[in-house]
Enzyme design. Structure first.
Site, short mmCIF file in Angstrom:
data_model
loop_
_atom_site.label_atom_id
_atom_site.label_comp_id
_atom_site.label_asym_id
_atom_site.label_seq_id
_atom_site.Cartn_x
_atom_site.Cartn_y
_atom_site.Cartn_z
N SER A 44 7.92 -3.34 -0.05
CA SER A 44 7.26 -3.56 -1.34
C SER A 44 8.03 -4.47 -2.28
O SER A 44 7.48 -4.95 -3.26
CB SER A 44 7.01 -2.22 -2.03
OG SER A 44 8.23 -1.63 -2.46
N LYS A 105 11.27 -0.42 -7.88
CA LYS A 105 10.36 -1.45 -8.38
C LYS A 105 11.05 -2.20 -9.52
O LYS A 105 12.12 -1.83 -9.97
CB LYS A 105 9.05 -0.83 -8.91
CG LYS A 105 8.33 0.12 -7.98
CD LYS A 105 7.73 -0.57 -6.77
CE LYS A 105 7.04 0.44 -5.86
NZ LYS A 105 6.61 -0.16 -4.58
#
Length: 206
Positions: A44, A105
């Site tokens: 990701s 993230k």
């Protein structure tokens, strides 16, 4: 067994217990106040981080600075239920047998920001707008390889409340982030990823 042997065994047992307690306390102190090493389990964050990368996550800066836009954070997402019983707290503090799922993230939206994700009608490129201005994001994999926003997603326009953050992966087409599960509360942040340390040919600051 003689009394002398029994005393020797007791002394050895005491020393072993004291050593184990010391190690556990030091692990807790280091992880809570300084940092830890973590590995990347998914794609990701391509191209910044790839699977099996090892990174250093520091926890010192939280005592003197707020998260900044662009910071890469490790955190417990809203769907991870953080139980407050002593065993679970011990597991999170030490990392021993901890099963709580953490994400990594990038901070995109800060408290007070107006955030909106728009798709260009001309070329299909996606752009994040902060306070109605396009955000320059040289770190993302592609502005075209993006998950289309749906009514069930959080693509804005929205105003980010105090102590909350909008998080996104650099691989926008393959990242379950704030677009899907909403904003991240400050209290769920574990630390800030600062350095990629493994493999050796990819060592760099983040």
């Amino acid at each position: 067994m003689t009394d002398k042997q029994i005393l020797k065994l007791k002394a050895m047992a005491k020393e072993t217990v004291e050593t184990a307690v010391f190690v556990i306390v030091m692990v807790i102190i280091i992880k809570f106040f300084l940092g830890e090493i973590r590995w990347i389990p998914s794609g990701s964050m391509h191209p910044t981080l790839i699977e099996k990368d090892r990174i250093i996550v520091e926890r010192v800066s939280r005592f003197y600075r707020e998260p900044q836009r662009g910071d890469v954070l490790v955190f417990y997402p809203p769907m991870t239920k953080l139980e407050s019983n002593p065993i679970k707290i011990f597991e999170r503090l030490t990392g021993f047998f901890c099963s709580d799922i953490a994400f990594i993230k990038r901070v995109i939206g800060l408290p007070g920001d107006k955030l909106e994700i728009k798709k260009s009608k001309e070329d299909g490129a996606f752009t994040v707008y902060i306070n109605d201005k396009p955000l320059d994001e040289p770190y993302i994999q592609s502005k075209y390889d993006y998950s289309d926003c749906t009514l069930a997603m959080h693509c804005g326009p929205l105003i980010i409340p105090e102590n909350e953050y909008f998080m996104m992966g650099d691989n926008r087409g393959n990242s379950k982030d704030s677009r899907y599960w909403g904003l991240l509360s400050k209290e769920r942040i574990i630390g800030r990823a600062v350095t990629l340390i493994w493999p050796l040919n990819r060592i760099k600051k983040l």
